[in-house]
Write a protein that holds these residues in place. Structure first.
Motif, PDB file in Angstrom:
ATOM      1  N   SER A  12      12.682 -16.632 -35.879  1.00  0.00           N
ATOM      2  CA  SER A  12      12.816 -15.402 -35.105  1.00  0.00           C
ATOM      3  C   SER A  12      11.474 -14.692 -35.044  1.00  0.00           C
ATOM      4  CB  SER A  12      13.853 -14.488 -35.760  1.00  0.00           C
ATOM      5  OG  SER A  12      13.360 -13.996 -36.999  1.00  0.00           O
ATOM      6  N   THR A  13      11.357 -13.742 -34.127  1.00  0.00           N
ATOM      7  CA  THR A  13      10.130 -12.955 -34.027  1.00  0.00           C
ATOM      8  C   THR A  13       9.871 -12.213 -35.341  1.00  0.00           C
ATOM      9  OG1 THR A  13      10.651 -12.638 -31.681  1.00  0.00           O
ATOM     10  CG2 THR A  13       8.896 -11.282 -32.609  1.00  0.00           C
ATOM     11  N   HIS A  14      10.922 -11.678 -35.920  1.00  0.00           N
ATOM     12  CA  HIS A  14      10.812 -10.979 -37.213  1.00  0.00           C
ATOM     13  C   HIS A  14      10.231 -11.913 -38.274  1.00  0.00           C
ATOM     14  CE1 HIS A  14      12.206  -9.598 -41.152  1.00  0.00           C
ATOM     15  NE2 HIS A  14      12.327  -8.369 -40.640  1.00  0.00           N
ATOM     16  N   LYS A  16       8.526 -14.677 -37.916  1.00  0.00           N
ATOM     17  CA  LYS A  16       7.152 -15.088 -37.615  1.00  0.00           C
ATOM     18  C   LYS A  16       6.165 -14.006 -38.060  1.00  0.00           C
ATOM     19  CE  LYS A  16       8.004 -18.205 -33.710  1.00  0.00           C
ATOM     20  NZ  LYS A  16       7.711 -18.499 -32.296  1.00  0.00           N
ATOM     21  N   ALA A  17       6.447 -12.765 -37.693  1.00  0.00           N
ATOM     22  CA  ALA A  17       5.548 -11.667 -38.073  1.00  0.00           C
ATOM     23  C   ALA A  17       5.472 -11.537 -39.590  1.00  0.00           C
ATOM     24  CB  ALA A  17       6.018 -10.362 -37.440  1.00  0.00           C
ATOM     25  N   LEU A  18       6.611 -11.657 -40.253  1.00  0.00           N
ATOM     26  CA  LEU A  18       6.627 -11.543 -41.712  1.00  0.00           C
ATOM     27  C   LEU A  18       5.866 -12.689 -42.361  1.00  0.00           C
ATOM     28  CD1 LEU A  18       7.629  -9.986 -44.166  1.00  0.00           C
ATOM     29  CD2 LEU A  18       9.737 -11.367 -44.082  1.00  0.00           C
ATOM     30  N   ARG A  19       6.022 -13.886 -41.813  1.00  0.00           N
ATOM     31  CA  ARG A  19       5.318 -15.046 -42.362  1.00  0.00           C
ATOM     32  C   ARG A  19       3.812 -14.843 -42.288  1.00  0.00           C
ATOM     33  NH1 ARG A  19       5.975 -21.337 -40.206  1.00  0.00           N
ATOM     34  NH2 ARG A  19       4.684 -22.301 -41.814  1.00  0.00           N
ATOM     35  N   ILE A  20       3.346 -14.251 -41.205  1.00  0.00           N
ATOM     36  CA  ILE A  20       1.907 -13.979 -41.061  1.00  0.00           C
ATOM     37  C   ILE A  20       1.479 -12.886 -42.041  1.00  0.00           C
ATOM     38  CG2 ILE A  20       0.135 -13.098 -39.487  1.00  0.00           C
ATOM     39  CD1 ILE A  20       1.780 -14.441 -37.205  1.00  0.00           C
ATOM     40  N   ASN A  21       2.310 -11.863 -42.191  1.00  0.00           N
ATOM     41  CA  ASN A  21       1.962 -10.762 -43.094  1.00  0.00           C
ATOM     42  C   ASN A  21       1.823 -11.211 -44.544  1.00  0.00           C
ATOM     43  OD1 ASN A  21       1.737  -8.808 -41.157  1.00  0.00           O
ATOM     44  ND2 ASN A  21       3.658  -7.760 -41.625  1.00  0.00           N
ATOM     45  N   ILE A  22       2.602 -12.182 -44.960  1.00  0.00           N
ATOM     46  CA  ILE A  22       2.532 -12.607 -46.366  1.00  0.00           C
ATOM     47  C   ILE A  22       1.489 -13.700 -46.586  1.00  0.00           C
ATOM     48  CG2 ILE A  22       4.928 -11.961 -46.792  1.00  0.00           C
ATOM     49  CD1 ILE A  22       5.733 -14.843 -46.603  1.00  0.00           C
ATOM     50  N   ASP A  23       0.794 -14.086 -45.511  1.00  0.00           N
ATOM     51  CA  ASP A  23      -0.314 -15.036 -45.641  1.00  0.00           C
ATOM     52  C   ASP A  23      -1.567 -14.227 -45.992  1.00  0.00           C
ATOM     53  OD1 ASP A  23      -2.372 -16.845 -45.420  1.00  0.00           O
ATOM     54  OD2 ASP A  23      -1.800 -17.603 -43.442  1.00  0.00           O
ATOM     55  N   ALA A  24      -1.960 -14.268 -47.227  1.00  0.00           N
ATOM     56  CA  ALA A  24      -3.050 -13.412 -47.706  1.00  0.00           C
ATOM     57  C   ALA A  24      -4.391 -13.734 -47.064  1.00  0.00           C
ATOM     58  CB  ALA A  24      -3.169 -13.536 -49.229  1.00  0.00           C
ATOM     59  N   GLU A  25      -4.515 -14.913 -46.454  1.00  0.00           N
ATOM     60  CA  GLU A  25      -5.811 -15.299 -45.882  1.00  0.00           C
ATOM     61  C   GLU A  25      -6.041 -14.732 -44.487  1.00  0.00           C
ATOM     62  OE1 GLU A  25      -6.026 -19.572 -46.003  1.00  0.00           O
ATOM     63  OE2 GLU A  25      -7.066 -19.537 -47.932  1.00  0.00           O
ATOM     64  N   ARG A  26      -4.987 -14.339 -43.776  1.00  0.00           N
ATOM     65  CA  ARG A  26      -5.119 -13.880 -42.387  1.00  0.00           C
ATOM     66  C   ARG A  26      -5.314 -12.367 -42.339  1.00  0.00           C
ATOM     67  NH1 ARG A  26      -5.937 -18.581 -39.520  1.00  0.00           N
ATOM     68  NH2 ARG A  26      -4.377 -20.140 -40.130  1.00  0.00           N
ATOM     69  N   PHE A  43       4.333  -6.226 -36.597  1.00  0.00           N
ATOM     70  CA  PHE A  43       3.771  -6.455 -37.923  1.00  0.00           C
ATOM     71  C   PHE A  43       3.979  -5.247 -38.836  1.00  0.00           C
ATOM     72  CE2 PHE A  43       1.885  -9.510 -35.147  1.00  0.00           C
ATOM     73  CZ  PHE A  43       1.894 -10.675 -35.902  1.00  0.00           C
ATOM     74  N   PHE A  44       3.982  -4.054 -38.251  1.00  0.00           N
ATOM     75  CA  PHE A  44       4.316  -2.865 -39.047  1.00  0.00           C
ATOM     76  C   PHE A  44       5.817  -2.808 -39.328  1.00  0.00           C
ATOM     77  CE2 PHE A  44       0.334  -1.370 -36.967  1.00  0.00           C
ATOM     78  CZ  PHE A  44      -0.395  -1.122 -38.113  1.00  0.00           C
ATOM     79  N   HIS A  45       6.592  -3.241 -38.351  1.00  0.00           N
ATOM     80  CA  HIS A  45       8.053  -3.150 -38.463  1.00  0.00           C
ATOM     81  C   HIS A  45       8.606  -4.032 -39.582  1.00  0.00           C
ATOM     82  CE1 HIS A  45      12.278  -3.016 -37.273  1.00  0.00           C
ATOM     83  NE2 HIS A  45      12.276  -4.336 -37.168  1.00  0.00           N
ATOM     84  N   VAL A  46       8.065  -5.244 -39.734  1.00  0.00           N
ATOM     85  CA  VAL A  46       8.642  -6.189 -40.715  1.00  0.00           C
ATOM     86  C   VAL A  46       8.172  -5.903 -42.134  1.00  0.00           C
ATOM     87  CG1 VAL A  46       8.861  -7.989 -38.977  1.00  0.00           C
ATOM     88  CG2 VAL A  46       6.805  -7.929 -40.422  1.00  0.00           C
ATOM     89  N   GLU A 159       9.333  -5.092 -24.623  1.00  0.00           N
ATOM     90  CA  GLU A 159       9.962  -5.915 -25.655  1.00  0.00           C
ATOM     91  C   GLU A 159       9.545  -7.379 -25.506  1.00  0.00           C
ATOM     92  OE1 GLU A 159      14.492  -6.419 -27.171  1.00  0.00           O
ATOM     93  OE2 GLU A 159      14.088  -7.038 -25.100  1.00  0.00           O
ATOM     94  N   ALA A 160       9.589  -7.882 -24.283  1.00  0.00           N
ATOM     95  CA  ALA A 160       9.233  -9.280 -24.039  1.00  0.00           C
ATOM     96  C   ALA A 160       7.769  -9.541 -24.369  1.00  0.00           C
ATOM     97  CB  ALA A 160       9.522  -9.648 -22.580  1.00  0.00           C
ATOM     98  N   LEU A 161       6.914  -8.577 -24.027  1.00  0.00           N
ATOM     99  CA  LEU A 161       5.498  -8.728 -24.335  1.00  0.00           C
ATOM    100  C   LEU A 161       5.268  -8.807 -25.836  1.00  0.00           C
ATOM    101  CD1 LEU A 161       2.534  -8.685 -23.245  1.00  0.00           C
ATOM    102  CD2 LEU A 161       2.579  -6.229 -23.702  1.00  0.00           C
ATOM    103  N   GLY A 162       5.962  -7.985 -26.590  1.00  0.00           N
ATOM    104  CA  GLY A 162       5.825  -8.032 -28.046  1.00  0.00           C
ATOM    105  C   GLY A 162       6.208  -9.380 -28.612  1.00  0.00           C
ATOM    106  N   ILE A 163       7.309  -9.945 -28.110  1.00  0.00           N
ATOM    107  CA  ILE A 163       7.756 -11.263 -28.576  1.00  0.00           C
ATOM    108  C   ILE A 163       6.721 -12.324 -28.225  1.00  0.00           C
ATOM    109  CG2 ILE A 163       9.506 -13.049 -28.259  1.00  0.00           C
ATOM    110  CD1 ILE A 163      11.521 -10.758 -27.726  1.00  0.00           C
TER     111      ILE A 163
END
Length: 482
Positions: A12-14, A16-26, A43-46, A159-163
Motif C-alpha cells: 500500500s502507499t502507507h 511504501k512510505a513507512l518502509r522508506i522512513n525506516i530505512d536509515a540510509e535514505r 511521509f509525515f502521515h505514516v 490524492e492521486a498525485l501523492g500516490i
C-alpha cells in the motif's frame, strides 16, 4: 507486472512510505509546486519522517519560484522540473554531504503540477522526478515522468498525485535493477481512469544499461498510456512538447524496413498539406506540420504475441537515421488516433494511408461495438479539420489500379464516401517516380532474409547502410556485398 506476468501483491502507499522512513540510509528533499505537498505529506502521515525528510519546499508564487530556480516560460514543464532537481540536489550535498555522506544515500524528489481547480478547468498534468544515489557516495541516478490526471475534482487529483509520487520514490529505491517492474509499480493503487503516465526517462550512471526507447515501449505495453513519442534524434518526449497546437500528419505502418514507397506516401501528403489554403477553423497557420510515423503494438508483435525488442530497436534506428518523429501506440482503429491527437491540437490533421487501409476503414463490421456504428467512428476520425491522403494500389507496369477516386465502398456507403471525397476529406495521391511502387516492406524483408542484395534499391541509402553495418532485420553477413 513483470513482462506481463502478475507479481506479488503491491504494498500500500502507507506501507511504501513507512518502509522508506525506516530505512536509515535514505535522506533527502521534497520540492513540490502545485496540487499541495501531497507526496511529502505521506511521509509525515505514516510517522518517522524525521529519518527521511531533510527539507520540504513549495515555491508556489511565480516570483518566488523564479528567484529560487531561475526564470522559465512555463512553470509546469520538464525544464522547471530539471531546474528544481538541479538546485535542490546541489544544496543538499553542499549542506549535508560532509556530515552524513559516509552513511547516507541522498535523494531529491520534485514535482511541478497543474491540477484541476476553479481557476484551472483543463485536465490536470504534471512533471515528477527523483534524483538519488543508488549506493553511498555513488554518482546520482535520475528518473523523470510526465503524468496526466483524469479525476474530475482537485482533491482526487491531489490524492492521486501523492500516490504516484510515493510509488515513484519507492520504485526508484527498490526496483532500480528491474526497470520493467519499476514502471509497472508506478500505478500501484491507481487506475487508468485516474492517472496516465505518458513519458519516462532514466539517466545517470546507474541506468547506463537502460534504453529509454524500450522503457517508453513498456509504458504502452503495460497500459500506463496509449501512446509514446520519440523526437527525430530518438529522445523520448512528452506528447505536448511536440504536438501542442500544431498541424499533424501521421502515417501508420510497420516500417520493417522503411521503404521508398513509405516515404513517398508521406512526402506527397506533406506537399499537399503545405499547399492547402487557410482553414477557417484554425486560421492562417503556415507552421510546418509535425510528421509522425506510427507503429502500433500489433505491428510490433511476433507470432507469439510478444514484442521482439531487437526488432523494435532496429526499426527505431532506421527511422532515426532519417530524422523521423515516431509514435508507438496501442490503437488498432484510426478514429482513436484522431481522438488522441485532439488532446493536444485543434489544428489540421492529415492521415496517410493506402487504398487497402481505406477499404478497412469502410468495413462496418469493425464498429459493431459502437452505438453509432461506422457513423460514430467516422465522426471521431474526421473531428475538426482532418483529411485522409490516399495512396493508390499500383498494378503491373506502374498503372494505378485503384485510386481514392475510383475506390468503391459497399453500396449502402457509396453516398457517404462520395460526400467525403467531394468535400475534400479524402484526397488522392499520385505515386512518385524512380522506384517500384508495388514493393512493400514485407517484400523487402523477404529479399533480406533470402540474401538477395536487390533489397537495397528499395530503401533509402542511409537505411541500407545502417542495415548492413549493424546486420539488422536478420541480414546475414554473406548477404551484404563485399
Amino acid at each position: 507486472m513483470e513482462n506481463g506476468t502478475p507479481s506479488a501483491p503491491a504494498l500500500s502507499t502507507h506501507d511504501k512510505a513507512l518502509r522508506i522512513n525506516i530505512d536509515a540510509e535514505r535522506y533527502g528533499t521534497f520540492a513540490e509546486i502545485g496540487a499541495g505537498q501531497e507526496v511529502a505529506r505521506w511521509f509525515f502521515h505514516v510517522g518517522g519522517a524525521a529519518a527521511t525528510v531533510a527539507k520540504t519546499i513549495s515555491a508556489y508564487d511565480m516570483a518566488v519560484s523564479d528567484a529560487v530556480y531561475g526564470p522559465t516560460p512555463h512553470y509546469v514543464s520538464r525544464q522547471r522540473l530539471q531546474a528544481m532537481l538541479d538546485h535542490e540536489w546541489s544544496l543538499l550535498l553542499e549542506r549535508l554531504e560532509k556530515k552524513r555522506g559516509a552513511s547516507t544515500k541522498f535523494f531529491v524528489f520534485a514535482d511541478t503540477v497543474a491540477a484541476r481547480s476553479y481557476r484551472h478547468a483543463e485536465e490536470g498534468h504534471g512533471w515528477l522526478g527523483i534524483r538519488f544515489q543508488p549506493e553511498l557516495r555513488a554518482p546520482p541516478c535520475q528518473i523523470i515522468i510526465h503524468a496526466r490526471m483524469w479525476d474530475p475534482d482537485n482533491p482526487r487529483q491531489q490524492e492521486a498525485l501523492g500516490i504516484l509520487g510515493v510509488n515513484l520514490i519507492h520504485a526508484a529505491f527498490h526496483h532500480r535493477d528491474r526497470p520493467e517492474v519499476l514502471i509497472g509499480a508506478l500505478m500501484d493503487g491507481l487506475t487508468r481512469d485516474r492517472m496516465e503516465v505518458d513519458m519516462i526517462k532514466f539517466s545517470g550512471q546507474g541506468f547506463s544499461g537502460v534504453d529509454n526507447r524500450l522503457m517508453s515501449l513498456q509504458l504502452v505495453q503495460q497500459r500506463l498510456t496509449n501512446a509514446a513519442l520519440f523526437a527525430p534524434d530518438g529522445e523520448v518526449v512528452e506528447p505536448a512538447e511536440l504536438l501542442h497546437g500544431m498541424p499533424v500528419l501521421i502515417e501508420r505502418g510497420s516500417f520493417r524496413p522503411v521503404t521508398h514507397v513509405t516515404l513517398d506516401m508521406m512526402e506527397k501528403s506533406l506537399a499537399l498539406m503545405r499547399a492547402e489554403p487557410p482553414d477557417p477553423a484554425v486560421g492562417d497557420d503556415r507552421r510546418e506540420p509535425v510528421a509522425l510515423l506510427e507503429m502500433t503494438l500489433r505491428n510490433l508483435m511476433a507470432l507469439d504475441e510478444r514484442v521482439d525488442h531487437a526488432d523494435f530497436l532496429a526499426r527505431m534506428d532506421t527511422l532515426r537515421v532519417l530524422g523521423r518523429t515516431v509514435m508507438i501506440s496501442n490503437y488498432s482503429r484510426f478514429h482513436n488516433v484522431t481522438t488522441y491527437l485532439r488532446r493536444y491540437t485543434r489544428n489540421r490533421i492529415g492521415m496517410v494511408l493506402g487504398v487497402p487501409t481505406l477499404s478497412q476503414i469502410f468495413e462496418e463490421k469493425h464498429y459493431e461495438d459502437l452505438e453509432g456504428g461506422i457513423l460514430e467512428a467516422l465522426g471521431q476520425l474526421l473531428s475538426g479539420p482532418v483529411r485522409l491522403y490516399v495512396y493508390p494500389v499500383v498494378g503491373p507496369g506502374g498503372s494505378a489500379a485503384v485510386t481514392a477516386l475510383s475506390f468503391r465502398t459497399a453500396p449502402q456507403l457509396s453516398s457517404l464516401y462520395a460526400y467525403l471525397r467531394d468535400n475534400g476529406r479524402v484526397v488522392p495521391l499520385t505515386p512518385g517516380t524512380g522506384f517500384d511502387p508495388t514493393v512493400l516492406p514485407r517484400h523487402v524483408m523477404a529479399l533480406i532474409k533470402a540474401g538477395d542484395a536487390s533489397w537495397e534499391k528499395h530503401v533509402p541509402a542511409e537505411v541500407a547502410a545502417l542495415i548492413k553495418e549493424r546486420r539488422l532485420f536478420g541480414l546475414e553477413m554473406s548477404a551484404a556485398p563485399a
